[in-house]
Design a protein around this motif. Sequence first.
Motif, PDB file in Angstrom:
ATOM      1  N   VAL A  49      -6.343   4.778  10.799  1.00 12.27           N
ATOM      2  CA  VAL A  49      -5.844   4.512   9.456  1.00 12.27           C
ATOM      3  C   VAL A  49      -7.037   4.231   8.549  1.00 12.27           C
ATOM      4  O   VAL A  49      -7.852   3.356   8.845  1.00 12.27           O
ATOM      5  N   GLU A  50      -7.166   5.001   7.490  1.00 10.94           N
ATOM      6  CA  GLU A  50      -8.272   4.845   6.557  1.00 10.94           C
ATOM      7  C   GLU A  50      -7.893   3.832   5.481  1.00 10.94           C
ATOM      8  O   GLU A  50      -6.866   3.961   4.819  1.00 10.94           O
ATOM      9  N   ILE A  51      -8.752   2.816   5.321  1.00 13.82           N
ATOM     10  CA  ILE A  51      -8.538   1.721   4.386  1.00 13.82           C
ATOM     11  C   ILE A  51      -9.770   1.613   3.498  1.00 13.82           C
ATOM     12  O   ILE A  51     -10.898   1.810   3.964  1.00 13.82           O
ATOM     13  N   ASN A  52      -9.570   1.314   2.241  1.00  8.85           N
ATOM     14  CA  ASN A  52     -10.711   1.102   1.363  1.00  8.85           C
ATOM     15  C   ASN A  52     -11.618   0.023   1.950  1.00  8.85           C
ATOM     16  O   ASN A  52     -11.152  -1.019   2.403  1.00  8.85           O
ATOM     17  N   HIS A  53     -12.946   0.264   1.971  1.00 12.27           N
ATOM     18  CA  HIS A  53     -13.871  -0.632   2.676  1.00 12.27           C
ATOM     19  C   HIS A  53     -13.914  -2.029   2.057  1.00 12.27           C
ATOM     20  O   HIS A  53     -14.096  -3.023   2.767  1.00 12.27           O
ATOM     21  N   SER A  87       3.042  -2.012   4.640  1.00  8.64           N
ATOM     22  CA  SER A  87       2.198  -3.189   4.761  1.00  8.64           C
ATOM     23  C   SER A  87       1.369  -3.042   6.032  1.00  8.64           C
ATOM     24  O   SER A  87       1.758  -2.324   6.960  1.00  8.64           O
ATOM     25  N   ILE A  88       0.232  -3.711   6.070  1.00 10.64           N
ATOM     26  CA  ILE A  88      -0.647  -3.613   7.239  1.00 10.64           C
ATOM     27  C   ILE A  88      -0.949  -5.015   7.762  1.00 10.64           C
ATOM     28  O   ILE A  88      -0.959  -5.990   7.013  1.00 10.64           O
ATOM     29  N   ARG A  89      -1.215  -5.081   9.065  1.00  9.45           N
ATOM     30  CA  ARG A  89      -1.541  -6.354   9.704  1.00  9.45           C
ATOM     31  C   ARG A  89      -2.481  -6.109  10.867  1.00  9.45           C
ATOM     32  O   ARG A  89      -2.231  -5.221  11.691  1.00  9.45           O
ATOM     33  N   ALA A  90      -3.562  -6.867  10.917  1.00  7.23           N
ATOM     34  CA  ALA A  90      -4.485  -6.772  12.039  1.00  7.23           C
ATOM     35  C   ALA A  90      -3.899  -7.515  13.231  1.00  7.23           C
ATOM     36  O   ALA A  90      -3.446  -8.664  13.104  1.00  7.23           O
ATOM     37  N   PHE A 127       0.835  -1.201   0.000  1.00 10.35           N
ATOM     38  CA  PHE A 127       0.000   0.000   0.000  1.00 10.35           C
ATOM     39  C   PHE A 127       0.871   1.252   0.000  1.00 10.35           C
ATOM     40  O   PHE A 127       1.897   1.308   0.690  1.00 10.35           O
ATOM     41  N   TYR A 128       0.443   2.246  -0.756  1.00  8.84           N
ATOM     42  CA  TYR A 128       1.066   3.564  -0.671  1.00  8.84           C
ATOM     43  C   TYR A 128       0.552   4.256   0.589  1.00  8.84           C
ATOM     44  O   TYR A 128      -0.652   4.273   0.852  1.00  8.84           O
ATOM     45  N   GLY A 145      -5.386   0.935  -3.326  1.00 11.42           N
ATOM     46  CA  GLY A 145      -3.954   0.709  -3.233  1.00 11.42           C
ATOM     47  C   GLY A 145      -3.250   1.581  -2.222  1.00 11.42           C
ATOM     48  O   GLY A 145      -2.012   1.625  -2.204  1.00 11.42           O
ATOM     49  N   ALA A 146      -4.005   2.275  -1.375  1.00 11.79           N
ATOM     50  CA  ALA A 146      -3.396   3.211  -0.428  1.00 11.79           C
ATOM     51  C   ALA A 146      -4.046   3.098   0.942  1.00 11.79           C
ATOM     52  O   ALA A 146      -5.174   2.601   1.086  1.00 11.79           O
TER      53      ALA A 146
END
Length: 400
Positions: free
Chosen positions: A275-279, A362-365, A238-239, A315-316
């Motif tokens: 952090v805003e993530i595409n739904h 990168s993101i991780r829950a 992700f950007y 993508g962001a």
Amino acid sequence: MKAVYSLNLVAGNIGQKGGVILNPESPLEGVSAAEPGNSFSEFQRLIQDIDVGNVKVLMVRDADPYYGLPDIADFKGKLAKVPLVVSFSNMMDDTTSVADLILPEHHYLEDWGTDIPLAGVGHQTIGFQQPVVRPFFEARGDNLGTKGFADVLLTVAQVMGKELDLPGETFKDIIRDGARKLYELGRGSVTASSFEAFWNGILQRGGWWDVNERGPSSVDPTRLDSISDINISGNGEFYLQPFLSASLLDGRNAYLPWMQAMPDPVSTATWQTWVEINHKVAEERGIKEGDVIEISSSRGTIKALAMPNPATDPGAVSIPFGQGHRDGGRYSSGRGASVFSILDAIHDKDTGSLAWAANKVSIRATGDWVRVPKFENTVAEFPRDEHNHIIEITTDTGNH
């Protein structure tokens, strides 16, 4: 921006109505438009000078580099090498908390000043600022109260016995001298039979301008060089798109509880880092609002609360600046995370500015969940069922 200027140059629209209007020189010698803030590359050079012992006194005004510089720049680690750090902040922040000397200046609503707008209007303009309220700490006297920044420097010079060739002992005196020079020009938006009437006129109007004194109608085309190549740090998927908080801005308002409690206009979130993530991306990953997410770049990892958002690019991911202060009072200290800490030290080669949007993460829950604090405190996450439903109601008589 360079493309816009280049097209206007080719079309001959420099200095023309509807084109690019350039600003003229200032009517007062020594009074010019404020330069943009120090670039990131300049701060990098400063840190190098600190590291080799070339900086004996560091004076910081209207900035919080201890908080606002990426951790990779190592300003925090090198600051201890400066023998004397002076802060002019009138509120506690991360840099002020490690300063050796604090000389607090007035709030801007308590102070005198002049200003030529950086994004000018195409003709000679000077703004005059006067106090709209009396200094809050005025009753404490000069020794314990605040002063205007310029008056702090003037007082220090007097204490050190330095002779300054200035037209007055206070900043207000110096501003009045500049106004007198404008009065002697005999032109512009304010004309009067006496200087005192002229002085009152520019204060009433907030400034002085002359629409007949315009900027040049041409520009050196060599100033419009090529656009810099794009350099992205990290190999995450992700950007990372940081953005200024609508209430905290870059973090300077974090000490104010009413600004912390002001909801973001889109997410309505308050008091935390999100952090805003595409739904749709969030649904695919099983991420829901309030899930604690780790965001990792090539320079580090922070945690933030997930905020699925249909307007976010798939993508962001987007994170607001403003939180994650070490100091700054009970309302900001230790609250949330600072996105500055995971940015790489990339700068634009032409301007030297920090390329704060040139990182991939990168993101991780984590598996943890925290209710996102909001003004309403009951706003549901993005609605999942947008279809209308027909409800059948049956009475005891069998009628529908």
